[in-house]
Design a protein around this motif. Sequence first.
Motif, PDB file in Angstrom:
ATOM      1  N   PHE A  37       0.861  -1.306  -0.075  1.00 50.03           N
ATOM      2  CA  PHE A  37      -0.231  -0.037  -0.008  1.00 50.03           C
ATOM      3  C   PHE A  37       0.885   1.373  -0.031  1.00 50.03           C
ATOM      4  O   PHE A  37       1.933   1.035   0.295  1.00 50.03           O
ATOM      5  CB  PHE A  37      -0.994  -0.028   1.094  1.00 50.03           C
ATOM      6  N   ARG A  45      -4.455   6.384   2.562  1.00 54.74           N
ATOM      7  CA  ARG A  45      -3.705   5.135   1.928  1.00 54.74           C
ATOM      8  C   ARG A  45      -4.368   4.453   1.003  1.00 54.74           C
ATOM      9  O   ARG A  45      -5.436   4.287   1.017  1.00 54.74           O
ATOM     10  CB  ARG A  45      -3.356   4.144   3.271  1.00 54.74           C
ATOM     11  N   PHE A  47      -4.418   0.999  -2.091  1.00 53.43           N
ATOM     12  CA  PHE A  47      -4.011  -0.413  -2.327  1.00 53.43           C
ATOM     13  C   PHE A  47      -3.248  -0.272  -3.481  1.00 53.43           C
ATOM     14  O   PHE A  47      -3.353   0.540  -4.655  1.00 53.43           O
ATOM     15  CB  PHE A  47      -5.055  -1.208  -2.889  1.00 53.43           C
ATOM     16  N   ILE A 107      -7.607  -2.354   3.029  1.00 49.16           N
ATOM     17  CA  ILE A 107      -6.571  -1.913   4.104  1.00 49.16           C
ATOM     18  C   ILE A 107      -7.189  -2.636   5.491  1.00 49.16           C
ATOM     19  O   ILE A 107      -6.199  -3.399   6.129  1.00 49.16           O
ATOM     20  CB  ILE A 107      -6.675  -0.655   4.495  1.00 49.16           C
ATOM     21  N   TRP A 113       1.265  -4.692   9.785  1.00 47.06           N
ATOM     22  CA  TRP A 113       2.104  -3.698   8.931  1.00 47.06           C
ATOM     23  C   TRP A 113       3.375  -3.364   9.189  1.00 47.06           C
ATOM     24  O   TRP A 113       3.810  -3.417  10.643  1.00 47.06           O
ATOM     25  CB  TRP A 113       0.973  -2.118   8.811  1.00 47.06           C
TER      26      TRP A 113
END
Length: 123
Positions: A37, A45, A47, A107, A113
Amino acid sequence: QVQLVESGGGLVQAGGSLRLSCAASGRTFSNYAMGWFRQAPGKEREFVSTISWSGGIVYYVDSVKGRFTISRDNAKNTVYLQMNSLKPEDTAVYYCAARRVGTSRKISDYDTWGQGTQVTVSS
């Protein structure tokens, strides 16, 4: 639980290339779908790409199709994003993310992450 660390970002001229890497720790890397991302200043944010646990299924956002390639090496616990023909619009912090089992463009579907790596493309 998997932990992710991105690397490979930097400053590049338009038309150039970068390869981002995402190194994962933990025993279950092969059971995770992985995603990339990005987030530009002042924007949400978004993809970029995702790859299944086997590497057999991949998806890309339309804006990077034909320019970016996602891949994974489960033996090395690493996911890559090869970025070619970079454009100034690609400037963003790029984040690696992990999701158990299946690929997703969302997301909210990702469990873990990384910290992100900055990609800056100059015109």
